[in-house]
Design a protein around this motif. Structure first.
Motif, PDB file in Angstrom:
ATOM      1  N   VAL A 174     129.278  48.766  27.350  1.00 13.32           N
ATOM      2  CA  VAL A 174     129.803  48.001  26.228  1.00 13.32           C
ATOM      3  C   VAL A 174     130.576  48.880  25.257  1.00 13.32           C
ATOM      4  O   VAL A 174     131.390  48.403  24.489  1.00 13.32           O
ATOM      5  CB  VAL A 174     128.673  47.272  25.465  1.00 13.32           C
ATOM      6  CG1 VAL A 174     128.204  46.060  26.206  1.00 13.32           C
ATOM      7  CG2 VAL A 174     127.538  48.193  25.165  1.00 13.32           C
ATOM      8  N   GLY A 175     130.274  50.166  25.316  1.00 10.90           N
ATOM      9  CA  GLY A 175     130.875  51.062  24.336  1.00 10.90           C
ATOM     10  C   GLY A 175     132.318  51.387  24.641  1.00 10.90           C
ATOM     11  O   GLY A 175     133.078  51.764  23.774  1.00 10.90           O
ATOM     12  N   ARG A 176     132.727  51.217  25.884  1.00  8.22           N
ATOM     13  CA  ARG A 176     134.102  51.574  26.219  1.00  8.22           C
ATOM     14  C   ARG A 176     135.038  50.425  25.866  1.00  8.22           C
ATOM     15  O   ARG A 176     134.621  49.337  25.508  1.00  8.22           O
ATOM     16  CB  ARG A 176     134.192  51.893  27.711  1.00  8.22           C
ATOM     17  CG  ARG A 176     133.546  53.227  28.035  1.00  8.22           C
ATOM     18  CD  ARG A 176     134.010  53.746  29.377  1.00  8.22           C
ATOM     19  NE  ARG A 176     133.407  53.029  30.475  1.00  8.22           N
ATOM     20  CZ  ARG A 176     134.083  52.243  31.312  1.00  8.22           C
ATOM     21  NH1 ARG A 176     135.368  52.062  31.172  1.00  8.22           N
ATOM     22  NH2 ARG A 176     133.471  51.636  32.294  1.00  8.22           N
ATOM     23  N   LEU A 177     136.306  50.677  26.019  1.00  9.09           N
ATOM     24  CA  LEU A 177     137.294  49.650  25.711  1.00  9.09           C
ATOM     25  C   LEU A 177     137.205  48.497  26.687  1.00  9.09           C
ATOM     26  O   LEU A 177     136.680  48.651  27.779  1.00  9.09           O
ATOM     27  CB  LEU A 177     138.686  50.271  25.824  1.00  9.09           C
ATOM     28  CG  LEU A 177     139.101  51.060  24.614  1.00  9.09           C
ATOM     29  CD1 LEU A 177     140.303  51.905  24.957  1.00  9.09           C
ATOM     30  CD2 LEU A 177     139.449  50.103  23.485  1.00  9.09           C
ATOM     31  N   ASP A 232     138.303  55.455  19.373  1.00  9.44           N
ATOM     32  CA  ASP A 232     136.864  55.195  19.507  1.00  9.44           C
ATOM     33  C   ASP A 232     136.376  54.133  18.538  1.00  9.44           C
ATOM     34  O   ASP A 232     135.202  53.788  18.528  1.00  9.44           O
ATOM     35  CB  ASP A 232     136.064  56.485  19.217  1.00  9.44           C
ATOM     36  CG  ASP A 232     136.168  57.448  20.374  1.00  9.44           C
ATOM     37  OD1 ASP A 232     136.213  56.981  21.518  1.00  9.44           O
ATOM     38  OD2 ASP A 232     136.221  58.669  20.109  1.00  9.44           O
ATOM     39  N   GLU A 233     137.279  53.658  17.694  1.00  7.98           N
ATOM     40  CA  GLU A 233     136.843  52.782  16.626  1.00  7.98           C
ATOM     41  C   GLU A 233     137.738  51.551  16.548  1.00  7.98           C
ATOM     42  O   GLU A 233     138.765  51.564  15.866  1.00  7.98           O
ATOM     43  CB  GLU A 233     136.904  53.574  15.307  1.00  7.98           C
ATOM     44  CG  GLU A 233     135.875  53.117  14.350  1.00  7.98           C
ATOM     45  CD  GLU A 233     135.825  54.036  13.137  1.00  7.98           C
ATOM     46  OE1 GLU A 233     136.358  55.154  13.197  1.00  7.98           O
ATOM     47  OE2 GLU A 233     135.263  53.593  12.132  1.00  7.98           O
ATOM     48  N   PRO A 234     137.361  50.486  17.240  1.00  5.31           N
ATOM     49  CA  PRO A 234     138.231  49.300  17.250  1.00  5.31           C
ATOM     50  C   PRO A 234     138.401  48.723  15.850  1.00  5.31           C
ATOM     51  O   PRO A 234     137.425  48.310  15.229  1.00  5.31           O
ATOM     52  CB  PRO A 234     137.468  48.314  18.145  1.00  5.31           C
ATOM     53  CG  PRO A 234     136.455  49.118  18.876  1.00  5.31           C
ATOM     54  CD  PRO A 234     136.154  50.304  18.027  1.00  5.31           C
ATOM     55  N   ASN A 276     129.040  53.500  20.873  1.00  2.00           N
ATOM     56  CA  ASN A 276     129.778  54.129  21.968  1.00  2.00           C
ATOM     57  C   ASN A 276     129.500  55.639  21.995  1.00  2.00           C
ATOM     58  O   ASN A 276     128.701  56.150  21.189  1.00  2.00           O
ATOM     59  CB  ASN A 276     131.283  53.827  21.867  1.00  2.00           C
ATOM     60  CG  ASN A 276     131.917  54.387  20.600  1.00  2.00           C
ATOM     61  OD1 ASN A 276     131.314  55.190  19.889  1.00  2.00           O
ATOM     62  ND2 ASN A 276     133.135  53.955  20.323  1.00  2.00           N
ATOM     63  N   ASP A 277     130.186  56.340  22.904  1.00  2.00           N
ATOM     64  CA  ASP A 277     129.898  57.773  23.071  1.00  2.00           C
ATOM     65  C   ASP A 277     130.205  58.561  21.803  1.00  2.00           C
ATOM     66  O   ASP A 277     129.641  59.622  21.570  1.00  2.00           O
ATOM     67  CB  ASP A 277     130.719  58.339  24.237  1.00  2.00           C
ATOM     68  CG  ASP A 277     130.274  57.703  25.544  1.00  2.00           C
ATOM     69  OD1 ASP A 277     129.167  57.114  25.553  1.00  2.00           O
ATOM     70  OD2 ASP A 277     131.032  57.767  26.531  1.00  2.00           O
ATOM     71  N   VAL A 313     129.773  49.635  18.034  1.00  3.89           N
ATOM     72  CA  VAL A 313     130.925  48.812  18.417  1.00  3.89           C
ATOM     73  C   VAL A 313     130.518  47.446  18.966  1.00  3.89           C
ATOM     74  O   VAL A 313     131.359  46.634  19.331  1.00  3.89           O
ATOM     75  CB  VAL A 313     131.810  49.528  19.475  1.00  3.89           C
ATOM     76  CG1 VAL A 313     132.561  50.683  18.872  1.00  3.89           C
ATOM     77  CG2 VAL A 313     130.971  49.983  20.667  1.00  3.89           C
ATOM     78  N   VAL A 314     129.222  47.214  19.061  1.00  7.32           N
ATOM     79  CA  VAL A 314     128.786  45.967  19.690  1.00  7.32           C
ATOM     80  C   VAL A 314     128.531  44.867  18.673  1.00  7.32           C
ATOM     81  O   VAL A 314     128.990  43.741  18.830  1.00  7.32           O
ATOM     82  CB  VAL A 314     127.510  46.212  20.531  1.00  7.32           C
ATOM     83  CG1 VAL A 314     126.912  44.900  21.013  1.00  7.32           C
ATOM     84  CG2 VAL A 314     127.850  47.100  21.717  1.00  7.32           C
TER      85      VAL A 314
END
Ligand SMILES: Cc1cc2nc3c(=O)[nH]c(=O)nc-3n(C[C@H](O)[C@H](O)[C@H](O)COP(=O)(O)OP(=O)(O)OC[C@H]3O[C@@H](n4cnc5c(N)ncnc54)[C@H](O)[C@@H]3O)c2cc1C
Length: 639
Positions: free
Chosen positions: A495-498, A517-519, A606-607, A612-613
């Protein structure tokens, strides 16, 4: 398979009496008001003491409850004798009073009240429908076309709303069926952990055989919905979208996808990504995976052809999927080793696996507006109750990281007591009480089967992750070795990736470049530089502390439909302003930084360590912000 029930008009007196005996009193009392048009019940001293889905008497004394049920039977007979006339709409002020009465509240905050009244959708109304001028729709004709990627819960919902307005659309779906999550997750034990009467569309509460529908019931709900609403004709199945680019000259999206081995293209005035958060299985890159001789599978890619009868099975993970799978598998497998890096918090829910009695189903299907009220009663205990103190970190609170505030500590103590009450073995107890605060990871629903399963002689909880696989087994991170015949990964999702589709917006800039890394988005819905593009259930729109994802989806579809209304009626291009996305993102980041989600390592981040979820907001606030598009947040262009 849905249970059949006798229609109201043919029900015998004894059927009515026994059905009413099983009814939830708050919902029954509200139905009585609808049937009679008489709201004087609200002024009587007998009223629900709390709204708990499974306390059918809502804290009312047995004598008073029996008296109300008797009155209900009389009233239903009178209603039948009158020929079941349609219930007259009640004045808005009366419905508001009914709401506080049924939910046993003194008062409800305006946002939550507004949201609940909309959810109620009494008399078959559909307040979330966004009407678009039919002359504008006709004028635009085929030239205006929406492409939706994904035919899960969210994509189907938007398709339904577009069909209501006669707007052309195509859904591209990589699977051979609708349902997304519910199509893919076939592992034994899979079911919703939100009451089914609230995990359904607001305008179609569905008919359920279980309070928490198993996967097959949920999947049937979405399949039936797609079929009945003729959405299936608008879906291209086995169509995997690989890329999309915005063509500035025409203000259109050009979407390329693979179908039946061919590369295809489709153009869209508006592109909506409804690809879901939880459909890219995460399988840990373990050393020795290729050496292991037995079968390996992820819970979301369950293969019934793999026979686990009398096999020794390693289940990797103890999150939501393992929690459902292990009890369901225990009678089949010879032995199960459950590898746990970290235990999960669980809420006591004795009815988690309960079916809905035939009598209660009768009430839900036949008593006027009963199901609408039962939906609200089911939803309320999980709605925004944890927003605030339970998830926000109190900077002055320090108990070594076990909780994040006084309220959170209280919840921790209650849940730990619930866990301890089920376990006699001190060694097992030591392994299963989490050392982090409640809400730090996804909270689970429990009816006692998890711990009863772990206590079985043929199930072993290994308090360690998996380090590697060998030819015939698993080596845990603590060095212990286990011979097994099969490995099941209950390790969740990427879920953390794009998102899988890295679309190209204005000037060919990719979403991945814009987001890093930060939508950064406005309301989790729209991105500067990507005109006429929206996401449903995109980054930071998951809810782990309130409501459910269908509520989020309905809010977002509402907003997208309002944007589409503007595009059909008067504009060609809507592009989110950077200032709006930045401002929303700044608020989001600062709120998330103060929340428990940022403190406990989990799949919410994310990493790069960015959450981000999920969102930290009250869902009622999010509902309010997404009711209408504010044109100040957009560059709006007419070409
Ligand atoms: C096991 C499980 C249990 C859950 N239980 C709950 C619960 O109890 N309560 C709750 O609120 N939420 C729950 N959720 C979360 C959420 O409600 C569901 O994931 C829900 O199905 C989300 O719907 P969606 O349409 O947004 O996404 P999805 O259901 O994931 O649907 C996305 C669709 O997009 C398609 N797609 C993806 N990429 C492409 C592509 N490139 N091209 C074409 N098609 C593509 C997929 O095939 C899929 O059909 C659960 C999730 C899981 C995995």
């Amino acid at each position: 398979m849905k249970t059949r029930t006798t229609p109201l008009s043919q029900a015998s007196d004894s059927e009515i009496e026994s059905a009413v005996a099983h009814a939830s009193l708050p919902a029954l009392m509200m139905s009585m008001i609808h049937m009679s048009g008489d709201a004087s019940l609200l002024d009587e001293p007998v009223r629900p003491k709390h709204a708990l889905m499974f306390d059918m008497d809502a804290g009312i004394s047995p004598e008073d409850a029996a008296a109300i049920r008797e009155r209900a039977v009389v009233l239903i007979r009178e209603y039948l004798a009158k020929g079941q006339p349609p219930c007259e709409p009640l004045p808005a002020a009366t419905v508001e009073r009914m709401l506080t009465f049924a939910l046993a509240e003194q008062d409800i905050e305006p946002e939550a009240r507004g949201f609940l009244l909309e959810e109620l959708s009494l008399n078959g109304s559909d307040p979330r429908r966004v009407d678009i001028d039919p002359r504008a729709v006709e004028r635009r004709g085929d030239a205006f076309h929406v492409v939706i990627i994904g035919a899960g819960m969210s994509g189907l919902l938007l398709g339904y709303r577009l069909a209501q307005q006669g707007i052309g659309f195509t859904i591209l779906e990589k699977n051979e069926s609708v349902g997304g999550t519910w199509h893919e997750n076939r592992y034994p034990g899979c079911r919703v952990d939100i009451a089914s009467y609230s995990y359904s569309y607001s305008f179609e509460e569905g008919e359920w055989d279980h309070y928490f529908g198993p996967r097959s019931e949920v999947q049937s709900y979405f399949e039936d919905f797609a079929e009945q609403q003729k959405l299936v004709d608008r879906i291209r199945f086995d169509a995997t979208v690989e890329d999309a680019r915005y063509e500035e000259e025409t203000s259109e999206w050009v979407i390329s996808y693979q179908q039946a081995g061919s590369q295809r293209e489709i153009r869209a005035s508006v592109l909506v990504s409804a690809i879901g958060l939880l459909n890219r299985s995460k399988i840990p890159d373990l050393e020795g995976r290729e050496l292991f001789r037995g079968p390996q599978m992820h819970t979301a890619q369950w293969d019934d052809a793999i026979d686990l009868r009398n096999k020794r099975v390693a289940v990797v993970g103890t999150g939501a999927s393992a929690f459902q799978l292990v009890p369901a598998l225990a009678d089949t497998a010879e032995r199960i080793f459950v590898f746990q890096r970290r235990p999960s918090w669980m809420f006591p829910n004795p009815e988690y696996h309960a079916s809905i009695s035939g009598e209660h189903q009768w009430c839900l299907r036949h008593l006027p507006e009963y199901a609408r009220w039962f939906r609200i009663v089911s939803m309320w205990p999980q709605f925004d109750k944890a927003a605030g103190d339970l998830i926000m970190v109190d900077p002055d609170w320090d108990d070594g990281g076990a909780s994040c505030s006084r309220a959170n500590r209280q919840m921790r103590d209650d849940l730990a007591a619930y866990i301890s009450s089920q376990v006699d073995d001190p060694e097992l107890l030591d392994k299963i009480v989490p050392d982090y605060p409640p809400f730090g990871t996804r909270m689970l629903q429990d009816n006692g089967t998890w711990l009863a399963t772990l206590a079985r002689h043929d199930v072993e909880l290994v308090p360690s992750g998996v380090a590697r696989l060998t030819e015939d087994g698993v080596v845990a991170s603590d060095g212990s070795e286990f011979e097994v015949d099969a490995v099941v990964y209950a390790t969740g999702f990427e879920v953390g990736r794009l998102p899988a589709i890295d679309v190209a917006g204005r000037n060919g800039v990719r979403l991945s470049q814009t987001w890093g890394d930060e939508p950064k988005m406005h309301l989790g819905l729209t991105v500067p530089g990507f005109p006429n593009f929206f996401t449903i259930v995109g980054p930071n729109t998951g809810v782990l502390h309130s409501g459910n994802l269908i509520i989020v989806s309905e809010c977002q579809v509402n907003y997208i439909m309002d944007a589409i209304r503007l595009l059909v009626e008067e504009l060609d291009e809507l592009e989110c302003r950077s200032a709006s996305a930045d401002a929303y993102h700044a608020r989001l980041s600062s709120e998330l930084d103060r929340s428990i989600f940022a403190r406990v390592p989990s799949y919410f981040s994310n990493d790069a360590g960015k959450v981000v979820v999920c969102m930290p907001w009250k869902l009622a606030d999010y509902w309010k912000w997404t009711r209408r598009v504010d044109l100040d947040d957009f560059e709006a262009r007419r070409l």
